[in-house]
Design a protein around this motif. Structure first.
Motif, PDB file in Angstrom:
ATOM      1  N   TYR A 175      33.898  31.419  40.858  1.00  0.00           N
ATOM      2  CA  TYR A 175      32.899  32.487  40.846  1.00  0.00           C
ATOM      3  C   TYR A 175      33.418  33.774  41.474  1.00  0.00           C
ATOM      4  O   TYR A 175      32.644  34.603  41.934  1.00  0.00           O
ATOM      5  CB  TYR A 175      31.632  32.017  41.561  1.00  0.00           C
ATOM      6  N   SER A 176      34.716  33.943  41.487  1.00  0.00           N
ATOM      7  CA  SER A 176      35.335  35.163  41.985  1.00  0.00           C
ATOM      8  C   SER A 176      36.765  35.216  41.483  1.00  0.00           C
ATOM      9  O   SER A 176      37.338  34.190  41.121  1.00  0.00           O
ATOM     10  CB  SER A 176      35.325  35.188  43.517  1.00  0.00           C
ATOM     11  N   LEU A 177      37.363  36.404  41.463  1.00  0.00           N
ATOM     12  CA  LEU A 177      38.784  36.493  41.151  1.00  0.00           C
ATOM     13  C   LEU A 177      39.624  35.784  42.202  1.00  0.00           C
ATOM     14  O   LEU A 177      40.674  35.224  41.910  1.00  0.00           O
ATOM     15  CB  LEU A 177      39.213  37.967  41.072  1.00  0.00           C
ATOM     16  N   ILE A 178      39.174  35.811  43.441  1.00  0.00           N
ATOM     17  CA  ILE A 178      39.892  35.160  44.539  1.00  0.00           C
ATOM     18  C   ILE A 178      39.444  33.707  44.613  1.00  0.00           C
ATOM     19  O   ILE A 178      38.266  33.434  44.824  1.00  0.00           O
ATOM     20  CB  ILE A 178      39.625  35.868  45.882  1.00  0.00           C
ATOM     21  N   PRO A 179      40.353  32.745  44.427  1.00  0.00           N
ATOM     22  CA  PRO A 179      39.937  31.339  44.466  1.00  0.00           C
ATOM     23  C   PRO A 179      39.472  30.923  45.849  1.00  0.00           C
ATOM     24  O   PRO A 179      39.829  31.546  46.856  1.00  0.00           O
ATOM     25  CB  PRO A 179      41.202  30.587  44.037  1.00  0.00           C
ATOM     26  N   LYS A 180      38.694  29.864  45.896  1.00  0.00           N
ATOM     27  CA  LYS A 180      38.068  29.497  47.161  1.00  0.00           C
ATOM     28  C   LYS A 180      39.048  28.943  48.183  1.00  0.00           C
ATOM     29  O   LYS A 180      38.732  28.873  49.370  1.00  0.00           O
ATOM     30  CB  LYS A 180      36.934  28.500  46.929  1.00  0.00           C
ATOM     31  N   SER A 181      40.250  28.556  47.738  1.00  0.00           N
ATOM     32  CA  SER A 181      41.251  28.054  48.675  1.00  0.00           C
ATOM     33  C   SER A 181      42.026  29.177  49.348  1.00  0.00           C
ATOM     34  O   SER A 181      42.907  28.926  50.165  1.00  0.00           O
ATOM     35  CB  SER A 181      42.217  27.114  47.947  1.00  0.00           C
ATOM     36  N   ILE A 182      41.700  30.433  49.012  1.00  0.00           N
ATOM     37  CA  ILE A 182      42.316  31.603  49.642  1.00  0.00           C
ATOM     38  C   ILE A 182      41.271  32.262  50.529  1.00  0.00           C
ATOM     39  O   ILE A 182      40.112  32.421  50.144  1.00  0.00           O
ATOM     40  CB  ILE A 182      42.791  32.606  48.572  1.00  0.00           C
ATOM     41  N   GLY A 183      41.678  32.663  51.719  1.00  0.00           N
ATOM     42  CA  GLY A 183      40.757  33.345  52.622  1.00  0.00           C
ATOM     43  C   GLY A 183      40.205  34.612  51.992  1.00  0.00           C
ATOM     44  O   GLY A 183      40.835  35.201  51.117  1.00  0.00           O
ATOM     45  N   ALA A 184      39.043  35.033  52.419  1.00  0.00           N
ATOM     46  CA  ALA A 184      38.316  36.206  51.919  1.00  0.00           C
ATOM     47  C   ALA A 184      37.542  35.910  50.640  1.00  0.00           C
ATOM     48  O   ALA A 184      36.861  36.786  50.100  1.00  0.00           O
ATOM     49  CB  ALA A 184      39.224  37.423  51.705  1.00  0.00           C
ATOM     50  N   HIS A 185      37.613  34.666  50.134  1.00  0.00           N
ATOM     51  CA  HIS A 185      36.853  34.308  48.934  1.00  0.00           C
ATOM     52  C   HIS A 185      35.356  34.358  49.203  1.00  0.00           C
ATOM     53  O   HIS A 185      34.868  33.916  50.244  1.00  0.00           O
ATOM     54  CB  HIS A 185      37.225  32.889  48.495  1.00  0.00           C
ATOM     55  N   PRO A 230      49.422  33.343  41.038  1.00  0.00           N
ATOM     56  CA  PRO A 230      49.667  34.445  41.966  1.00  0.00           C
ATOM     57  C   PRO A 230      51.138  34.649  42.296  1.00  0.00           C
ATOM     58  O   PRO A 230      51.908  33.702  42.397  1.00  0.00           O
ATOM     59  CB  PRO A 230      48.880  34.033  43.220  1.00  0.00           C
ATOM     60  N   ASP A 231      51.499  35.910  42.462  1.00  0.00           N
ATOM     61  CA  ASP A 231      52.838  36.235  42.935  1.00  0.00           C
ATOM     62  C   ASP A 231      53.017  35.750  44.367  1.00  0.00           C
ATOM     63  O   ASP A 231      54.114  35.410  44.792  1.00  0.00           O
ATOM     64  CB  ASP A 231      53.055  37.748  42.906  1.00  0.00           C
ATOM     65  N   PHE A 232      51.923  35.732  45.104  1.00  0.00           N
ATOM     66  CA  PHE A 232      51.896  35.226  46.472  1.00  0.00           C
ATOM     67  C   PHE A 232      50.438  34.954  46.840  1.00  0.00           C
ATOM     68  O   PHE A 232      49.541  35.664  46.380  1.00  0.00           O
ATOM     69  CB  PHE A 232      52.521  36.218  47.462  1.00  0.00           C
ATOM     70  N   PRO A 233      50.173  33.893  47.632  1.00  0.00           N
ATOM     71  CA  PRO A 233      48.777  33.540  47.907  1.00  0.00           C
ATOM     72  C   PRO A 233      48.134  34.382  48.995  1.00  0.00           C
ATOM     73  O   PRO A 233      47.906  33.946  50.112  1.00  0.00           O
ATOM     74  CB  PRO A 233      48.852  32.065  48.311  1.00  0.00           C
ATOM     75  N   ASP A 234      47.858  35.624  48.653  1.00  0.00           N
ATOM     76  CA  ASP A 234      47.115  36.543  49.509  1.00  0.00           C
ATOM     77  C   ASP A 234      46.022  37.151  48.640  1.00  0.00           C
ATOM     78  O   ASP A 234      46.245  37.347  47.435  1.00  0.00           O
ATOM     79  CB  ASP A 234      48.064  37.630  50.037  1.00  0.00           C
ATOM     80  N   PRO A 235      44.848  37.456  49.188  1.00  0.00           N
ATOM     81  CA  PRO A 235      43.774  38.028  48.366  1.00  0.00           C
ATOM     82  C   PRO A 235      44.209  39.263  47.580  1.00  0.00           C
ATOM     83  O   PRO A 235      43.729  39.499  46.474  1.00  0.00           O
ATOM     84  CB  PRO A 235      42.686  38.370  49.393  1.00  0.00           C
ATOM     85  N   ASP A 236      45.104  40.051  48.170  1.00  0.00           N
ATOM     86  CA  ASP A 236      45.582  41.262  47.513  1.00  0.00           C
ATOM     87  C   ASP A 236      46.103  40.973  46.118  1.00  0.00           C
ATOM     88  O   ASP A 236      45.911  41.772  45.187  1.00  0.00           O
ATOM     89  CB  ASP A 236      46.683  41.904  48.365  1.00  0.00           C
ATOM     90  N   ASN A 237      46.761  39.819  45.937  1.00  0.00           N
ATOM     91  CA  ASN A 237      47.401  39.532  44.668  1.00  0.00           C
ATOM     92  C   ASN A 237      46.441  38.985  43.616  1.00  0.00           C
ATOM     93  O   ASN A 237      46.836  38.752  42.474  1.00  0.00           O
ATOM     94  CB  ASN A 237      48.576  38.573  44.855  1.00  0.00           C
ATOM     95  N   TYR A 238      45.176  38.816  43.995  1.00  0.00           N
ATOM     96  CA  TYR A 238      44.146  38.488  43.013  1.00  0.00           C
ATOM     97  C   TYR A 238      43.270  39.708  42.708  1.00  0.00           C
ATOM     98  O   TYR A 238      42.353  39.613  41.900  1.00  0.00           O
ATOM     99  CB  TYR A 238      43.261  37.361  43.528  1.00  0.00           C
ATOM    100  N   ILE A 239      43.562  40.814  43.368  1.00  0.00           N
ATOM    101  CA  ILE A 239      42.760  42.024  43.195  1.00  0.00           C
ATOM    102  C   ILE A 239      43.575  43.163  42.591  1.00  0.00           C
ATOM    103  O   ILE A 239      43.259  43.681  41.521  1.00  0.00           O
ATOM    104  CB  ILE A 239      42.155  42.465  44.545  1.00  0.00           C
TER     105      ILE A 239
END
Length: 533
Positions: A331-341, A432-441
């Motif tokens: 339910y978001s671009l950021i998956p739930k296993s990444i912080g800030a989801h 993701p290029d790297f598992p940080d919220p930035d890379n899903y945004i």
């Protein structure tokens, strides 16, 4: 692709693999016959994409999985995940508190596979080349915050950034920042074809049929100096047209390992009825699947149409009916296993509801049924994609609010057409290029984005650099939460599900649990041969 900065303890726990059937977790010794790995990734040189393996162009997981074996970057993701560590570099660090100047010192004795020295000028040339070529594939967007690159002698390079960016070390760990030689690559022109030359752990040779790769052979690079330890001397990557052909090759013993992309039915069968001599390893993944929109296309230009689709799509049915236990609703671009989801789409639209969708369309004065064509790629994400789009079509048509048709196209034609804006609605996946919220945004919303999308949110684009100022990535959550809410309201993309990843291997192959990291990076050097279980 790879990374880590946010909520590291949670990610570290998530990275533990689950082994189905018996499996050895010890690294094997090098030497012996080549370990043969199967994949359904396809590498085709076309008029639209004549240089699929050039670091200045390549920006998909399959291509990066070839590049990671053959080129070297200043930093790389360590075994087991975590913040990047030096590879071609001896050391790297920010030289200021504002995260605007980043200095790297190269290792002594670095050489390309052909024996020529790797210098700081090569690093500068390689990264500046990506920025200068600036292809429409979105690769340069990872590095476009670089203002200037300075060299000090042969072994030191300093990156001066236009704005603070705490994620910059992770970007230097991607193949977009691969170190290449002026001898083999022109400064402002892509290198066409399939040859790759670098200073990475392997050299490579390809076998082709026409404009298509059928096999890649990776051989240990004796000139490599870096952080990676090889557990083999040779790996062969064999390409298959589909998961069924790849699975038959594994059962016949023609390949030792199969991975991207196994079919959901294969995974279920191996889980429920393990085959003798074959082991299935389940690993956490950070990949997502989504619909994206050409927001300039008349059929979806009004965001009410996109919002109505968000209100009526049943993610749970897609995940359960098509992918089973290998996927879960997103339910978001950021998956739930990444912080800030945050569950922004669920918070706005709730459970799938025809009534809500109808109200959205009525208030916008949009006549129904809305006619749409949904496009998907037939050969890039596995055998479940066609079925997924059939379910999507049936859901939307079942609401009587939409009249939807679907069309599948092979990746070599699909991706150029998508970038040109030929498709009003299309499906893609993101590793993701790297598992940080930035890379899903940023790859979806920032200038020069991966989608080549016409959608612009000035608020979101203002929040992205603001989030990068935070060296403590948990402090960036406020900005990311706002961005996720903007996406849920404007719906330039519609997240559908996030998935796990799997590797199947014949007994006796070691290091399988480390072959893929959470970002689906293939680490062929981890594979070896042992006694098995």
């Amino acid at each position: 692709m790879n990374r880590k900065t946010l909520v590291l303890p949670a990610l570290a726990g998530m990275l533990a693999p689950v082994l189905v059937a018996c499996g050895s977790t010890e690294g094997g010794s090098g030497g012996g016959d080549a370990i043969v790995v199967g994949t359904t990734d396809q590498f085709i040189a076309t008029e639209d994409a004549p240089a699929p393996l050039d670091p200045a162009y390549a920006y998909d997981t399959g291509a990066w999985n070839v590049l990671r074996q053959t080129v070297q970057t200043l930093m790389h993701a360590p075994r087991g995940g975590g913040e990047p560590v030096p590879d071609a570099a001896q050391s790297c660090s920010f030289t200021d508190n504002a995260s605007e100047s980043y200095r790297c010192k190269l290792r002594d004795g670095l050489k390309f596979a052909d024996g020529t020295d790797v210098t700081a000028e090569d690093v500068k040339f390689s990264i500046q080349r990506v920025l200068d070529i600036d292809t429409d594939n979105g690769t340069a967007a990872l590095l476009n915050n670089i203002d200037t690159i300075e060299t000090n002698g042969d072994d030191e390079v300093v990156f001066h950034l236009a704005t603070p960016d705490a994620t910059f070390p992770f970007k230097l760990s991607t193949p977009a920042a691969a170190i290449i030689s002026k001898k083999n690559y022109e400064a402002k022109k892509l290198r066409e074809g399939f040859q790759v030359d670098g200073s990475g752990p392997y050299t490579m040779k390809t076998e082709t049929e026409g404009d298509k790769i059928t096999k890649v052979v990776f051989s240990k690079n004796d000139s490599y100096k870096g952080d990676i330890k090889l557990h083999n001397d040779k790996v062969e990557l064999r390409l298959f047209p589909d998961a069924d052909a790849m699975g038959k090759a594994l059962e016949a013993g023609d390949i030792d390992v199969m991975t991207r992309e196994m079919a959901p039915d294969q995974i279920k069968e191996m889980t429920d009825s393990p085959k003798e001599g074959i082991e299935l390893t389940e690993m956490p993944g950070l990949s997502i699947r989504y619909l994206a929109f050409n927001t300039n296309d008349p059929s979806v230009k009004d965001k009410a149409v996109r919002q109505a689709m968000a209100a009526v799509v049943d993610r749970g049915q897609i995940a359960g009916q098509v992918y089973g236990a290998t996927a879960e609703p997103l339910y978001s671009l950021i998956p739930k296993s990444i912080g800030a989801h945050t569950n922004s789409f669920y918070n706005k639209y709730g459970e799938p509801s025809r009534a809500n969708a109808s109200e959205i369309l009525d208030e916008a004065g949009i006549k129904t049924p809305v006619k749409l064509k949904l496009h998907y790629t037939t050969d890039h994400y596995g055998d479940g994609t066609a079925k997924e789009f059939e379910v999507l079509r049936d859901q939307l048509n079942g609401s009587k609010l939409f009249s939807v048709t679907i069309e599948g196209t092979e990746w070599s034609k699909f991706r150029p057409a998508q970038k040109r804006g030929d498709y009003p609605v299309y499906g893609l996946g993101w590793f993701p290029d790297f598992p940080d919220p930035d890379n899903y945004i940023a790859p979806f919303l920032d200038k020069g984005n991966f989608l080549n999308s016409p959608y612009v949110s000035t608020v979101a684009r203002g929040l992205i650099p603001q989030s990068r100022r935070e060296a403590d990535r948990t402090a960036a959550s406020t900005a990311f939460n706002k961005i996720q809410d903007i996406v849920a309201d404007d719906v330039p993309v519609l997240p559908l599900w996030q998935g796990k990843q799997y590797v199947a291997a014949r007994t006796g192959v070691t290091g399988v649990e480390s072959l893929l990291n959470a970002s689906s990076d293939m680490q062929l050097w981890e594979l070896g041969r042992g006694s098995g279980s």
